[in-house]
Write a protein that holds these residues in place. Structure first.
Motif, PDB file in Angstrom:
ATOM      1  N   THR A 153       0.835  -1.204   0.000  1.00 35.46           N
ATOM      2  CA  THR A 153       0.000   0.000   0.000  1.00 35.46           C
ATOM      3  C   THR A 153       0.871   1.255   0.000  1.00 35.46           C
ATOM      4  OG1 THR A 153      -0.085   0.051   2.425  1.00 35.46           O
ATOM      5  CG2 THR A 153      -1.802  -1.194   1.287  1.00 35.46           C
ATOM      6  N   GLY A 154       0.346   2.302  -0.562  1.00 37.45           N
ATOM      7  CA  GLY A 154       1.060   3.579  -0.556  1.00 37.45           C
ATOM      8  C   GLY A 154       0.810   4.325   0.742  1.00 37.45           C
ATOM      9  N   TRP A 155       1.260   3.735   1.835  1.00 34.58           N
ATOM     10  CA  TRP A 155       0.956   4.268   3.169  1.00 34.58           C
ATOM     11  C   TRP A 155       1.492   5.673   3.382  1.00 34.58           C
ATOM     12  CZ3 TRP A 155       5.239   5.603   5.923  1.00 34.58           C
ATOM     13  CH2 TRP A 155       6.447   5.018   5.534  1.00 34.58           C
ATOM     14  N   TRP A 156       2.585   6.015   2.685  1.00 29.08           N
ATOM     15  CA  TRP A 156       3.156   7.350   2.865  1.00 29.08           C
ATOM     16  C   TRP A 156       2.193   8.444   2.409  1.00 29.08           C
ATOM     17  CZ3 TRP A 156       4.847   3.574  -0.460  1.00 29.08           C
ATOM     18  CH2 TRP A 156       4.599   3.779  -1.813  1.00 29.08           C
ATOM     19  N   GLY A 157       1.192   8.057   1.626  1.00 29.98           N
ATOM     20  CA  GLY A 157       0.196   9.038   1.219  1.00 29.98           C
ATOM     21  C   GLY A 157      -0.548   9.637   2.396  1.00 29.98           C
ATOM     22  N   ALA A 158      -0.685   8.855   3.473  1.00 28.54           N
ATOM     23  CA  ALA A 158      -1.365   9.373   4.665  1.00 28.54           C
ATOM     24  C   ALA A 158      -0.608  10.554   5.251  1.00 28.54           C
ATOM     25  CB  ALA A 158      -1.513   8.264   5.704  1.00 28.54           C
ATOM     26  N   PHE A 159       0.714  10.527   5.162  1.00 31.12           N
ATOM     27  CA  PHE A 159       1.506  11.630   5.698  1.00 31.12           C
ATOM     28  C   PHE A 159       1.424  12.856   4.789  1.00 31.12           C
ATOM     29  CE2 PHE A 159       3.253   7.945   7.811  1.00 31.12           C
ATOM     30  CZ  PHE A 159       3.383   8.400   9.110  1.00 31.12           C
ATOM     31  N   LEU A 160       1.306  12.630   3.489  1.00 34.49           N
ATOM     32  CA  LEU A 160       1.073  13.755   2.586  1.00 34.49           C
ATOM     33  C   LEU A 160      -0.278  14.403   2.885  1.00 34.49           C
ATOM     34  CD1 LEU A 160       2.368  12.585  -0.917  1.00 34.49           C
ATOM     35  CD2 LEU A 160       3.135  14.576   0.381  1.00 34.49           C
ATOM     36  N   MET A 161      -1.276  13.571   3.134  1.00 36.38           N
ATOM     37  CA  MET A 161      -2.591  14.107   3.478  1.00 36.38           C
ATOM     38  C   MET A 161      -2.541  14.868   4.799  1.00 36.38           C
ATOM     39  SD  MET A 161      -4.936  10.832   2.377  1.00 36.38           S
ATOM     40  CE  MET A 161      -6.478  11.624   2.846  1.00 36.38           C
ATOM     41  N   LEU A 162      -1.813  14.322   5.776  1.00 36.45           N
ATOM     42  CA  LEU A 162      -1.675  15.006   7.062  1.00 36.45           C
ATOM     43  C   LEU A 162      -0.981  16.350   6.890  1.00 36.45           C
ATOM     44  CD1 LEU A 162      -1.905  15.048  10.133  1.00 36.45           C
ATOM     45  CD2 LEU A 162       0.238  13.748  10.243  1.00 36.45           C
ATOM     46  N   PRO A 192      -0.688  24.628  -2.054  1.00 33.65           N
ATOM     47  CA  PRO A 192       0.076  23.425  -1.686  1.00 33.65           C
ATOM     48  C   PRO A 192      -0.706  22.463  -0.802  1.00 33.65           C
ATOM     49  CG  PRO A 192       1.419  25.395  -1.431  1.00 33.65           C
ATOM     50  CD  PRO A 192       0.020  25.858  -1.695  1.00 33.65           C
ATOM     51  N   ALA A 193      -1.591  22.999   0.054  1.00 35.38           N
ATOM     52  CA  ALA A 193      -2.369  22.127   0.936  1.00 35.38           C
ATOM     53  C   ALA A 193      -3.274  21.203   0.130  1.00 35.38           C
ATOM     54  CB  ALA A 193      -3.196  22.968   1.905  1.00 35.38           C
ATOM     55  N   VAL A 194      -3.968  21.766  -0.841  1.00 32.16           N
ATOM     56  CA  VAL A 194      -4.877  20.962  -1.664  1.00 32.16           C
ATOM     57  C   VAL A 194      -4.095  19.952  -2.502  1.00 32.16           C
ATOM     58  CG1 VAL A 194      -6.547  21.052  -3.548  1.00 32.16           C
ATOM     59  CG2 VAL A 194      -6.642  22.754  -1.718  1.00 32.16           C
ATOM     60  N   VAL A 195      -2.988  20.401  -3.095  1.00 30.87           N
ATOM     61  CA  VAL A 195      -2.179  19.501  -3.924  1.00 30.87           C
ATOM     62  C   VAL A 195      -1.626  18.349  -3.085  1.00 30.87           C
ATOM     63  CG1 VAL A 195      -0.053  19.322  -5.272  1.00 30.87           C
ATOM     64  CG2 VAL A 195      -1.579  21.264  -5.613  1.00 30.87           C
ATOM     65  N   ALA A 196      -1.098  18.661  -1.897  1.00 26.30           N
ATOM     66  CA  ALA A 196      -0.540  17.619  -1.036  1.00 26.30           C
ATOM     67  C   ALA A 196      -1.613  16.624  -0.608  1.00 26.30           C
ATOM     68  CB  ALA A 196       0.113  18.250   0.196  1.00 26.30           C
ATOM     69  N   PHE A 197      -2.792  17.127  -0.263  1.00 27.70           N
ATOM     70  CA  PHE A 197      -3.865  16.234   0.174  1.00 27.70           C
ATOM     71  C   PHE A 197      -4.300  15.304  -0.956  1.00 27.70           C
ATOM     72  CE2 PHE A 197      -8.205  14.979   1.037  1.00 27.70           C
ATOM     73  CZ  PHE A 197      -8.159  14.639   2.380  1.00 27.70           C
ATOM     74  N   LEU A 198      -4.479  15.854  -2.155  1.00 27.67           N
ATOM     75  CA  LEU A 198      -4.928  15.033  -3.280  1.00 27.67           C
ATOM     76  C   LEU A 198      -3.860  14.027  -3.704  1.00 27.67           C
ATOM     77  CD1 LEU A 198      -6.807  17.689  -5.451  1.00 27.67           C
ATOM     78  CD2 LEU A 198      -7.780  15.942  -3.943  1.00 27.67           C
ATOM     79  N   LEU A 199      -2.597  14.442  -3.677  1.00 30.35           N
ATOM     80  CA  LEU A 199      -1.523  13.504  -4.002  1.00 30.35           C
ATOM     81  C   LEU A 199      -1.466  12.372  -2.976  1.00 30.35           C
ATOM     82  CD1 LEU A 199       1.512  15.673  -5.189  1.00 30.35           C
ATOM     83  CD2 LEU A 199       0.283  13.934  -6.498  1.00 30.35           C
ATOM     84  N   GLY A 200      -1.594  12.748  -1.704  1.00 26.49           N
ATOM     85  CA  GLY A 200      -1.589  11.727  -0.662  1.00 26.49           C
ATOM     86  C   GLY A 200      -2.738  10.752  -0.823  1.00 26.49           C
ATOM     87  N   LEU A 201      -3.909  11.270  -1.157  1.00 31.17           N
ATOM     88  CA  LEU A 201      -5.065  10.407  -1.374  1.00 31.17           C
ATOM     89  C   LEU A 201      -4.838   9.481  -2.559  1.00 31.17           C
ATOM     90  CD1 LEU A 201      -7.954   9.744  -0.478  1.00 31.17           C
ATOM     91  CD2 LEU A 201      -8.756  11.518  -2.058  1.00 31.17           C
ATOM     92  N   ARG A 202      -4.205  10.010  -3.593  1.00 29.96           N
ATOM     93  CA  ARG A 202      -3.916   9.190  -4.779  1.00 29.96           C
ATOM     94  C   ARG A 202      -2.973   8.044  -4.427  1.00 29.96           C
ATOM     95  NH1 ARG A 202       0.019   8.787  -8.664  1.00 29.96           N
ATOM     96  NH2 ARG A 202      -0.694   8.252 -10.777  1.00 29.96           N
ATOM     97  N   PHE A 203      -1.897   8.342  -3.686  1.00 32.54           N
ATOM     98  CA  PHE A 203      -0.958   7.289  -3.299  1.00 32.54           C
ATOM     99  C   PHE A 203      -1.613   6.275  -2.367  1.00 32.54           C
ATOM    100  CE2 PHE A 203       2.469  10.592  -4.103  1.00 32.54           C
ATOM    101  CZ  PHE A 203       2.881  10.000  -5.287  1.00 32.54           C
TER     102      PHE A 203
END
Length: 207
Positions: A153-162, A192-203
């Motif tokens: 799983t792309g677990w690191w995406g959770a940290f991007l979302m955080l 950057p907040a929106v981009v980071a959240f969406l990228l994290g969700l994608r991962f």
């Protein structure tokens, strides 16, 4: 009366050196008793302890010099941690500590947060993102220790979302203050907040 500042400074130096000596001795003793002692790492461990000790007296004085002392102490802590990992021979498994220690140092700078709301808000973003880095490093350490396994799983995406939520929350907090460039600062944080959240969700979702 005139000798009191010098006596106080000498006491601060003495306490700092004692703490550094005890820390270095403790790491060395534990490493030797555990059978994983690498003596040459002392050439990294001991200088790190001394560098950290050099920051102690400046921290104790307070005022403008305290921040310089904090930076020196954090640099010493990073060198000391490197020496400890090398002395135990666990750098291959303990490398996440090299993420956590600098991030903790950056997060700690919030003790010297600026008075201006805009500067304070941006500083708070950096400090909270550093705390996110600490959590990321701790997660890496748990994985290296075999205590958790996230599989493919792309677990690191959770940290991007955080991180995205952290930046977004600080952008919302800035709306409470009436100050110049407030709108520009909020816009600068929202993107950057929106981009980071969406990228994290994608991962995280594997899209």
């Amino acid at each position: 009366m005139a000798g009191r500042p010098y006596a106080s400074g000498a006491r601060h130096w003495l306490v700092s050196l004692v703490v550094a000596g005890v820390a270095a001795a403790a790491v060395t003793t534990v490493a030797r008793s555990g059978g994983h002692y690498h003596w040459w790492a002392g050439f990294v461990l001991i200088p790190g302890a001394l560098i950290g000790a050099a920051g102690g007296p400046l921290l104790a004085r307070g005022g403008g010099r305290a921040f310089a002392g904090y930076v020196i102490a954090c640099a010493g802590a990073l060198v000391f941690a490197t020496g400890a990992l090398l002395m135990f021979g666990v750098m291959g498994r303990g490398w996440p500590v090299m993420i956590m220690v600098p991030c903790l140092a950056v997060a700690g700078t919030y003790l010297w947060r600026p008075a201006h709301p805009l500067a304070r808000g941006l500083h708070r973003v950096v400090a909270l993102l550093a705390l996110t880095g600490v959590l990321l490093g701790a997660t890496f350490q748990l994985i290296e220790a075999g205590l958790v396994d996230f599989g493919d799983t792309g677990w690191w995406g959770a940290f991007l979302m955080l991180a995205g939520v952290t930046v977004l929350g600080n952008a919302v907090e800035l709306t409470r203050h009436r100050m110049p460039y407030r709108l520009q600062a909020i816009t600068l944080l929202l993107g950057p907040a929106v981009v980071a959240f969406l990228l994290g969700l994608r991962f995280l979702r594997g899209w």
